[in-house]
Scaffold this active site. Structure first.
Site, PDB file in Angstrom:
ATOM      1  CG  HIS A 131      -1.650   1.250   1.480  1.00 32.55           C
ATOM      2  ND1 HIS A 131      -2.971   1.440   1.108  1.00 32.55           N
ATOM      3  CD2 HIS A 131      -1.263   2.415   2.089  1.00 32.55           C
ATOM      4  CE1 HIS A 131      -3.355   2.658   1.459  1.00 32.55           C
ATOM      5  NE2 HIS A 131      -2.343   3.265   2.063  1.00 32.55           N
ATOM      6  CD  GLU A 132       1.954   3.455   3.661  1.00 26.81           C
ATOM      7  OE1 GLU A 132       2.177   4.525   3.072  1.00 26.81           O
ATOM      8  OE2 GLU A 132       0.969   3.272   4.395  1.00 26.81           O
TER       9      GLU A 132
END
Length: 329
Positions: A131-132
């Protein structure tokens, strides 16, 4: 191109807000001073805001020798995302959470909390990291760090006007006198916060989707979001509490969790995010173990299969040892 345009609009909007604050505090001269201040702040935010954010959140760089499992995970996922491997930082807090920062993929960093590594399993940590990395790939990190820096600066400017003459109702340069200053003290930070929130909610949904595609395991990210949202409300992130303007950078609000996708929520509702990931998992035909129905190649490298057709060494809590692993105990 869209992200570059969005960043330009953000800079223009925040600069205009600076000038409005300056005008209501000091008239035309105040507006010119605010414009100069905004220019300096914009330059600083572009080149140095990532370092400032990491420092303010007490994130410390971690060498590969200290956390080889985490490094391998970030490296493999970065290759899948098609971006350079970012620097890796750890935030020493029991609250499970994470964020990414940096002006571009070549100057980026991923920061995960020690609590995240202890309390989530391997697949869930990989989902959070992916996600990051999606934020980095989409260049959301530039928007995030600039927004955080400028929001803090706008609040500081409003407070500056209150304490250094703006509150004087006889100030001829202030078109509304003390009333104007008081309005700016309350309204300017709120306006900056609303910009942060609007940007944050949109980018989180996109990062969830793209992160799930990078890891190949949407339900692992969904499980991670559920755990983080539950635990974040019970464990205090001291650095985030001291710098609430940075809260929108985290994968889950590190402050008081919001329950609705409304005007004043920094993050989308976690339930809505999980539902979107569950729908994506169905479209990808991925089960709750990260497996697809068709055969897939297996690497000979050591480590546990975490779904999406690839393997990385373990990090954090594992199913077979029943406890935490790594330098965080």
């Amino acid at each position: 191109m869209f992200n570059a345009f969005r960043t330009f609009v953000l800079l223009a909007g925040m600069t205009a807000l600076f000038m409005v604050v300056g005008y209501f505090i000091g008239g035309q001269s105040g507006m010119l001073i605010a414009l100069a201040f905004a220019g300096v702040t914009n330059l600083f935010a572009y080149w140095n805001s990532d370092k400032m954010v990491l420092r303010m959140q007490n994130a410390v760089p971690v060498e590969r020798s200290r956390a080889p499992e985490l490094y391998d995970m970030v490296d493999v996922l970065s290759q899948r995302a098609g971006i350079p491997t970012p620097a890796v930082y750890v935030i020493e807090t029991d609250q499970p959470n994470a964020f990414a920062t940096g002006r571009d993929p070549n100057n980026a960093a991923v920061a995960v909390s020690s609590g995240l590594l202890r309390q989530l399993d391997t697949r869930e940590v990989a989902g959070v990291v992916a996600h990051e990395l999606a934020h980095i790939k989409n260049r959301d990190t530039l928007t995030m760090t600039i927004t955080a820096t400028l929001a803090g600066a706008i609040s500081a400017l409003a407070q500056f006007g209150l304490f250094f003459g703006g509150g004087n109702s006889n100030n001829r340069d202030n078109p509304l006198g003390g009333i104007g200053t008081l309005l700016m003290v309350f309204l300017a930070p709120m306006a900056a916060m609303m910009v942060q929130m609007a940007v944050s909610r949109t980018r989180e949904y996109e990062a969830d989707k793209h992160g799930a595609l990078i890891s190949g395991d949407p339900l692992a990210l969904a499980s991670a979001l559920n755990k983080i949202a539950t635990l974040a409300g019970r464990q205090v992130n001291v650095a985030a509490e001291r710098n609430p303007a940075m809260a929108h950078m985290y994968i889950i609000n590190p402050l008081n969790g919001q329950r609705m996708d409304n005007l004043f929520s920094t993050h989308p509702d976690t339930g809505n995010r999980i539902a979107a990931l569950q729908k994506l998992a169905g479209e990808m035909s991925v089960d709750d173990k990260g497996r697809r129905p068709q055969p897939r190649p297996q690497s000979a490298s050591s480590g546990r299969d975490i779904g999406g057709g690839w393997r990385v060494p373990t990090v954090g809590r594992t199913e077979d040892d029943g406890g935490a692993r790594g330098p965080w105990g």
